[in-house]
Design a protein around this motif. Structure first.
Motif, PDB file in Angstrom:
ATOM      1  N   LEU A 393       0.843  -1.198   0.000  1.00  0.00           N
ATOM      2  CA  LEU A 393       0.000   0.000   0.000  1.00  0.00           C
ATOM      3  C   LEU A 393       0.877   1.248   0.000  1.00  0.00           C
ATOM      4  O   LEU A 393       1.955   1.244   0.589  1.00  0.00           O
ATOM      5  N   LYS A 394       0.407   2.308  -0.648  1.00  0.00           N
ATOM      6  CA  LYS A 394       1.070   3.595  -0.497  1.00  0.00           C
ATOM      7  C   LYS A 394       1.081   3.905   0.997  1.00  0.00           C
ATOM      8  O   LYS A 394       0.052   3.692   1.673  1.00  0.00           O
ATOM      9  N   PRO A 395       2.200   4.416   1.525  1.00  0.00           N
ATOM     10  CA  PRO A 395       2.297   4.643   2.977  1.00  0.00           C
ATOM     11  C   PRO A 395       1.138   5.472   3.546  1.00  0.00           C
ATOM     12  O   PRO A 395       0.670   5.200   4.653  1.00  0.00           O
ATOM     13  N   HIS A 396       0.663   6.476   2.784  1.00  0.00           N
ATOM     14  CA  HIS A 396      -0.414   7.311   3.348  1.00  0.00           C
ATOM     15  C   HIS A 396      -1.716   6.533   3.498  1.00  0.00           C
ATOM     16  O   HIS A 396      -2.625   6.971   4.192  1.00  0.00           O
ATOM     17  N   LEU A 397      -1.833   5.375   2.846  1.00  0.00           N
ATOM     18  CA  LEU A 397      -3.054   4.574   2.956  1.00  0.00           C
ATOM     19  C   LEU A 397      -2.930   3.441   3.983  1.00  0.00           C
ATOM     20  O   LEU A 397      -3.933   2.858   4.393  1.00  0.00           O
ATOM     21  N   GLY A 427       2.665  10.050  19.466  1.00  0.00           N
ATOM     22  CA  GLY A 427       2.421  11.474  19.691  1.00  0.00           C
ATOM     23  C   GLY A 427       2.522  12.319  18.435  1.00  0.00           C
ATOM     24  O   GLY A 427       2.120  13.479  18.434  1.00  0.00           O
ATOM     25  N   LEU A 428       3.055  11.751  17.365  1.00  0.00           N
ATOM     26  CA  LEU A 428       3.231  12.535  16.137  1.00  0.00           C
ATOM     27  C   LEU A 428       1.942  12.641  15.316  1.00  0.00           C
ATOM     28  O   LEU A 428       1.881  13.397  14.349  1.00  0.00           O
ATOM     29  N   GLY A 429       0.938  11.857  15.668  1.00  0.00           N
ATOM     30  CA  GLY A 429      -0.321  11.901  14.922  1.00  0.00           C
ATOM     31  C   GLY A 429      -0.222  11.300  13.531  1.00  0.00           C
ATOM     32  O   GLY A 429      -0.879  11.762  12.590  1.00  0.00           O
ATOM     33  N   LEU A 430       0.593  10.282  13.364  1.00  0.00           N
ATOM     34  CA  LEU A 430       0.768   9.654  12.050  1.00  0.00           C
ATOM     35  C   LEU A 430      -0.403   8.747  11.699  1.00  0.00           C
ATOM     36  O   LEU A 430      -0.622   8.430  10.530  1.00  0.00           O
ATOM     37  N   TRP A 497      13.040  10.562  10.604  1.00  0.00           N
ATOM     38  CA  TRP A 497      13.319   9.556   9.578  1.00  0.00           C
ATOM     39  C   TRP A 497      12.008   8.959   9.049  1.00  0.00           C
ATOM     40  O   TRP A 497      11.788   8.839   7.844  1.00  0.00           O
ATOM     41  N   ILE A 498      11.127   8.602   9.985  1.00  0.00           N
ATOM     42  CA  ILE A 498       9.857   7.967   9.595  1.00  0.00           C
ATOM     43  C   ILE A 498       8.900   8.965   8.956  1.00  0.00           C
ATOM     44  O   ILE A 498       8.286   8.683   7.925  1.00  0.00           O
ATOM     45  N   GLN A 499       8.812  10.144   9.530  1.00  0.00           N
ATOM     46  CA  GLN A 499       7.890  11.152   8.983  1.00  0.00           C
ATOM     47  C   GLN A 499       8.196  11.464   7.517  1.00  0.00           C
ATOM     48  O   GLN A 499       7.291  11.551   6.695  1.00  0.00           O
ATOM     49  N   THR A 500       9.487  11.610   7.215  1.00  0.00           N
ATOM     50  CA  THR A 500       9.866  11.904   5.829  1.00  0.00           C
ATOM     51  C   THR A 500       9.394  10.802   4.884  1.00  0.00           C
ATOM     52  O   THR A 500       8.928  11.064   3.780  1.00  0.00           O
ATOM     53  N   ARG A 501       9.529   9.562   5.338  1.00  0.00           N
ATOM     54  CA  ARG A 501       9.217   8.439   4.446  1.00  0.00           C
ATOM     55  C   ARG A 501       7.732   8.097   4.368  1.00  0.00           C
ATOM     56  O   ARG A 501       7.308   7.375   3.475  1.00  0.00           O
ATOM     57  N   LEU A 502       6.961   8.598   5.314  1.00  0.00           N
ATOM     58  CA  LEU A 502       5.511   8.341   5.250  1.00  0.00           C
ATOM     59  C   LEU A 502       4.797   9.350   4.361  1.00  0.00           C
ATOM     60  O   LEU A 502       3.671   9.139   3.939  1.00  0.00           O
ATOM     61  N   ARG A 503       5.453  10.439   4.063  1.00  0.00           N
ATOM     62  CA  ARG A 503       4.793  11.490   3.305  1.00  0.00           C
ATOM     63  C   ARG A 503       4.611  11.123   1.841  1.00  0.00           C
ATOM     64  O   ARG A 503       5.401  10.384   1.290  1.00  0.00           O
TER      65      ARG A 503
END
Ligand code: ATP
Length: 503
Positions: A393-397, A427-430, A497-503
């Motif tokens: 899946l696309k990370p945003h999904l 806590g980042l709301g991902l 690191w994770i936030q960049t790659r989930l976008r």
């Protein structure tokens, strides 16, 4: 991609995406429940649609209209008279079928015989159905003479004449059930947009062109719900009504076709899997000037509609407005003496009141789920010869964004660090971030591959300084779902690191 509907159904049930509705009482046909992971995926699809069509545009407003509507709305929209599918009954077992489905389910030679008996071109399926519909008595005879079988019993049926079956759910409103106290569950979200056109224009001072977007449930009493969540009785739609100056409608139609194909691509549903059907004139709905149906290549089903993009001309606002005769409407509308509002807007050039044309991109959330799941579904053979199922899946999904795994379940120094990392990421709301300590690490990886979790973070002995390599203290392993690559990342860098790659 998935190669059969079966493997999708099985994954969805096993991992908690989709369950049969009312299952503990034997199930209710045409109704499905979205489980813990299904609700996440569904919300993510809807959020991606809203972001693209509302937040990233300057010409769109949102709306959330009610589901139960005044019967006048659905009378003047044309649904009371025409929102029906032709059905036939088999007198032998009282089973009821949608006429086109029944014919489509027959063997090719039986279909050809039906076409021949009705004097229609066997290569043109809609024409065959139209011919059956046009002469009910002859149709009943043709279905019998051609040996059309009952899909349920497998035997040749004794078929009644095709009759229209209205698909709207009707319900009683208020404590007294009399002739006037009924309403309908909306069969599409669109009508809520047309009935609020004036409210939105007046409250936002919008000028043409602009659109109104809405996501919500719709209800259709399908004669034969089937194919998992492809055809259900309670569905969800993502719809836009885009209002424009008459004469600019064809350009806007092309604009929306492009936009929508791009959006599907961004959700992992490539253009190469979508056929654009320019619906031929004789098959167009009564309101439509032109319609593009996007036909996605579903596993087992083949190309079926995932979204319709219609040019509805001035039919809808023209049908719901008062003073119809003064407005120079292009569409052929039924007379309306019930409406109390004039649904016009000033023409941007002349300021004279005009009924705008409408372009309507209308997509089904359930059919989107099915397509997204189907494209993401991957069976791979790994280097060591073992097979894995992975949802790419696309990370945003992805329903779960990160799983944090302690390498040892009962070592406090490891679990406390893992829990702290989980809390920070949460806590980042991902979206969903899980602390995963059920079973061994191999099992955890397999499970998260199957539900499409993009990243698994593992805390081990090296992390807490009990390993061999002092350089690895305060670092964790991050495993990438698709490449299986393992990166060693500093805990202090992990969130970024994770936030960049989930976008
Ligand atoms: P079909 O011909 O497959 O019945 P339709 O042409 O009636 O579909 P529309 O009225 O154009 O469908 O509805 C717009 C969208 O709503 C469809 O493209 C589809 O994604 C979704 N949709 C319609 N009916 C259903 C249903 N019964 N179950 C799930 N989704 C549906």
């Amino acid at each position: 991609p998935a190669t059969s509907m079966e493997e999708l159904v099985s994954l969805c049930k096993r991992r908690g995406f989709i369950f049969q509705g009312s299952e503990i009482y034997g199930g209710l046909q045409g109704f499905y429940d979205y489980g813990p992971l299904g609700v996440e995926l569904k919300n993510n699809i809807k959020a991606a649609w809203w972001r693209s069509n509302v937040y990233e545009r300057d010409d769109m407003e949102g709306l959330d209209a009610s589901i139960i509507m005044h019967r006048m709305v659905l009378r003047h929209s044309g649904h009371e008279a025409t929102f029906s599918d032709p059905m036939v009954d088999n007198k032998k077992n009282n089973k009821r079928y949608r006429l086109d489905h029944l014919v489509k389910d027959q063997k090719a030679d039986v279909q050809a015989r039906v076409a021949e008996l009705m004097g229609a071109d066997p290569a043109n399926f809609p024409a065959v159905v139209a011919a059956l519909n046009a002469s009910p008595a002859q149709a009943s005879q043709a279905l019998r003479d051609a040996g059309v079988r009952d899909p349920f019993s497998g035997e040749i049926g004794e078929w009644t004449e095709p009759k229209p079956f209205n698909m709207m759910f009707k319900t009683t409103i208020g404590p007294v059930a009399d002739d006037d106290s009924y309403g309908y569950l909306r069969p599409e979200t669109a009508q809520g947009i047309f009935t609020n056109f004036k409210n939105v224009v007046d409250s936002t001072s919008r000028r043409l062109p602009f659109g109104i977007a809405q996501i919500g449930k719709a209800f259709r009493n399908e004669i034969t719900p089937r194919n998992f969540i492809f055809r259900v009785r309670e569905l969800e739609q993502m719809e836009i009504e885009f209002f424009c100056v008459p004469g600019t409608d064809e350009q806007w139609h092309e604009h929306w076709l492009e936009k929508r194909l791009k959006w599907w691509e961004d959700q992992g549903v490539p253009r190469s899997k979508i056929e654009i059907l320019d619906v031929p004139g004789e098959d167009l709905a009564h309101y439509s000037k032109r319609t593009y149906d996007l036909m996605y290549d579903y596993p087992t089903l083949g190309h079926e509609e995932i979204e319709g993009i219609a040019n509805r001309s001035d039919y809808d606002l023209g049908s719901h407005t008062k003073a119809q005769s003064e407005l120079g409407l292009v569409a052929k509308v039924e007379e309306n003496s019930d409406s109390i509002a004039k649904l016009t807007i000033p023409h941007p050039d002349t300021n004279k009141p005009v009924v705008p044309f409408v372009i309507e991109p209308s997509a089904g959330v359930d059919r989107a789920m099915l397509a997204v799941l189907s494209e993401a579904f991957t069976k791979e053979t790994l280097e060591n010869g073992s097979e894995r199922i992975v949802l790419k899946l696309k990370p945003h999904l992805a329903p779960i964004k990160v799983a944090v795994i302690p390498l040892a379940r009962n070592k406090e120094e490891i679990t406390s660090v893992a829990k702290a990392i989980k809390a920070e990421l949460q806590g980042l709301g991902l979206g969903r971030v899980l602390y995963e300590d059920s079973g061994n690490i191999g099992k955890a990886y397999r499970r998260h591959d199957e539900v499409g979790t993009p990243f698994c973070v593992t805390v081990d002995f090296d992390t807490v300084g009990k390993g061999e390599d002092p350089a690895l203290v305060d670092t964790v392993t991050v495993r990438d779902r698709d490449t299986l690559k393992q990166d060693r990342v500093k805990i202090s860098d992990l969130a970024g690191w994770i936030q960049t790659r989930l976008r």
